[in-house]
Design a protein around this motif. Structure first.
Motif, PDB file in Angstrom:
ATOM      1  N   PRO A   1      24.059 -26.436   3.832  1.00 28.42           N
ATOM      2  CA  PRO A   1      23.307 -26.622   3.009  1.00 28.42           C
ATOM      3  C   PRO A   1      23.000 -28.067   2.170  1.00 28.42           C
ATOM      4  CG  PRO A   1      24.295 -24.969   2.820  1.00 28.42           C
ATOM      5  CD  PRO A   1      25.199 -25.271   3.572  1.00 28.42           C
ATOM      6  N   PHE A   2      22.074 -28.106   0.728  1.00 28.67           N
ATOM      7  CA  PHE A   2      22.382 -29.551   0.371  1.00 28.67           C
ATOM      8  C   PHE A   2      23.090 -29.827  -0.845  1.00 28.67           C
ATOM      9  CE2 PHE A   2      17.692 -30.191   3.027  1.00 28.67           C
ATOM     10  CZ  PHE A   2      18.127 -31.007   3.888  1.00 28.67           C
TER      11      PHE A   2
ATOM     12  N   GLN B   1      12.633 -28.549   3.145  1.00 27.77           N
ATOM     13  CA  GLN B   1      13.451 -27.667   4.341  1.00 27.77           C
ATOM     14  C   GLN B   1      12.362 -26.863   5.175  1.00 27.77           C
ATOM     15  OE1 GLN B   1      16.980 -26.701   4.148  1.00 27.77           O
ATOM     16  NE2 GLN B   1      16.509 -25.052   5.449  1.00 27.77           N
TER      17      GLN B   1
ATOM     18  N   GLU C   1      20.082 -31.115  -3.616  1.00 25.92           N
ATOM     19  CA  GLU C   1      19.019 -29.870  -3.791  1.00 25.92           C
ATOM     20  C   GLU C   1      17.616 -30.102  -4.529  1.00 25.92           C
ATOM     21  OE1 GLU C   1      16.740 -26.847  -1.405  1.00 25.92           O
ATOM     22  OE2 GLU C   1      19.320 -26.999  -1.622  1.00 25.92           O
TER      23      GLU C   1
ATOM     24  N   LEU D   1      12.464 -29.302   7.968  1.00 27.96           N
ATOM     25  CA  LEU D   1      13.432 -28.742   8.715  1.00 27.96           C
ATOM     26  C   LEU D   1      13.468 -27.314   9.379  1.00 27.96           C
ATOM     27  CD1 LEU D   1      16.136 -30.341   6.616  1.00 27.96           C
ATOM     28  CD2 LEU D   1      15.141 -31.077   9.050  1.00 27.96           C
ATOM     29  N   ASP D   2      12.899 -26.292   9.061  1.00 29.71           N
ATOM     30  CA  ASP D   2      12.432 -25.092   9.428  1.00 29.71           C
ATOM     31  C   ASP D   2      12.262 -25.398  10.687  1.00 29.71           C
ATOM     32  OD1 ASP D   2      14.652 -24.090   7.472  1.00 29.71           O
ATOM     33  OD2 ASP D   2      13.261 -23.059   6.182  1.00 29.71           O
TER      34      ASP D   2
ATOM     35  N   THR E   1      24.345 -33.182   3.014  1.00 29.75           N
ATOM     36  CA  THR E   1      24.502 -32.193   3.669  1.00 29.75           C
ATOM     37  C   THR E   1      25.507 -32.115   4.678  1.00 29.75           C
ATOM     38  OG1 THR E   1      23.320 -30.725   5.446  1.00 29.75           O
ATOM     39  CG2 THR E   1      23.099 -33.313   5.507  1.00 29.75           C
TER      40      THR E   1
ATOM     41  N   ALA F   1      16.434 -35.747   7.712  1.00 31.33           N
ATOM     42  CA  ALA F   1      16.268 -35.421   6.374  1.00 31.33           C
ATOM     43  C   ALA F   1      17.396 -36.880   5.941  1.00 31.33           C
ATOM     44  CB  ALA F   1      17.771 -34.362   6.451  1.00 31.33           C
TER      45      ALA F   1
END
Length: 366
Positions: free
Chosen positions: A330-331, A343, A335, A346-347, A290, A166
């Motif tokens: 969370p960011f 995201q 965000e 990253l998932d 984060t 990230a």
């Protein structure tokens, strides 16, 4: 304790806290609850905790450990004892203080306490011990150091890998940085994962984002877990090299990093560790990209609850992405500043780490 068990977030519910002064001082007692054993703990159960030198208000691993203990003690209806360390010379005397207080379960928080905890546990085999982030041996072999010690460990490299990816995605400078409090494996595991995540970004995106402060073997350390001038100097040295993301690993040293970032006048994102620092310290929330979370509170709660029900188990617990023992916060306010694709990427990476298709190395995972 099942490594797949998920618990609700920890609240700081009141319990009777016997707050012990520093080593060599007379104990001071503060009553904030009933301590009437209404929760049904085994007779005489008395859980206790000794902090690392960061103290219980570090908004990081010591604080999380205490929150887990407080929740368990409240639900079990028992009194708890805590003693705070201000330096390494306090560790052994503070552990002995808890032995002298007739504690039946002693929890030590932080790798630095490992040696003193093992010595205390071997000298007091009738007492149960829990070591947070400790194995007393950097060569993890899955075995406990004594039959009355339960280690609670976290493969933070997995979550740090996500944070590194990230950070590389977010960086426009092509440079991100990290530094630690001390070169303990529980510190460098964050730095290892962070660098591996940046390297993975570079490989996937054909990019050249550089990591300042850790090369995978050597790096920048302050020598302690204190927000002091050494931490400021370490952060300044990395910021001066042009990074636009900074990961401090070592309890309250993030506060020094935040002050350097603000003084720089540049847009530099901060990454927290252990807790979701956005939630625990609103004074730096505007800086946080984060946080790399270790659910220390959950691990402590589980261990204390089990011991209070006469189900103490010395089997090591290792927090991973799979069992939600570690994770990425969370960011929050960032965000809207990160890529809309991040995201989802990253998932997918998280799933790959869990199924083994994306390897993440650490002292816990080889």
């Amino acid at each position: 304790m099942s490594t797949t068990k998920k618990l609700a977030g920890v609240s700081t519910a009141a319990a009777l806290i016997i707050a012990l002064a520093g080593c060599g001082s007379a104990p001071e007692t503060t009553s904030t609850g009933t301590g009437d054993a209404a929760g049904g703990a085994i007779d005489g159960f008395k859980p206790c905790m000794v902090s690392d030198q960061g103290g219980f208000d570090d908004k990081s691993f010591n604080q999380l450990g205490l929150e887990g203990l407080e929740k368990a003690a409240t639900e079990l209806g028992v009194d708890l004892v805590k003693v705070e360390s201000s330096s390494e010379s306090d560790f052994a005397p503070n552990l002995q203080t808890l032995v002298d207080q007739s504690c039946t379960l002693i929890i030590s928080v932080g790798f630095a306490l490992a040696s003193a905890t093992v010595e205390s546990a071997k000298a007091n085999p009738e007492i149960e011990y829990v070591m947070i982030d400790d194995m007393a041996d950097t060569d993890y072999d899955g075995k406990t150091d004594a039959p009355n010690i339960k280690p609670i460990l976290f493969d933070a490299a997995q979550a740090a890998f996500l944070a590194g990816y990230a950070s590389a995605s977010y960086s426009t400078a092509g440079k991100v940085g990290t530094f630690g409090g001390a070169a303990y494996p529980t510190v460098t595991i964050f730095m290892d994962g962070f660098k591996q995540g940046v390297d993975y970004w570079n490989a996937q995106k054909d990019d050249t984002v550089e990591v300042i402060g850790w090369d995978g073997t050597d790096g920048v350390f302050t020598g302690a877990f204190t927000a002091n001038q050494d931490a400021i100097n370490a952060a300044q040295g990395i910021v001066d090299q042009g990074v636009d993301v900074l990961l401090p690993v070592g309890g309250p040293i993030y506060q020094s990093a935040a002050s350097v970032i603000r003084d720089s006048g540049r847009d530099i994102a901060l990454i927290g560790v252990d807790a979701d620092v956005f939630e625990t310290d609103p004074s730096v929330s505007d800086l946080l990209l984060t946080s790399i979370r270790k659910l220390i509170d959950v691990g402590v709660y589980d261990a204390v609850t089990a011991a209070g029900n006469d189900e103490f188990d010395a089997t090591p617990f290792i927090g991973t992405l799979e069992n939600d023992g570690v994770g990425l916060a969370p960011f929050h306010d960032f965000e809207s500043k990160v890529s809309p694709d991040l995201q989802g990427e990253l998932d997918a990476i998280k799933a790959g780490i869990i199924d083994g298709s994306i390897p993440v190395t650490s002292y816990l995972a080889g």
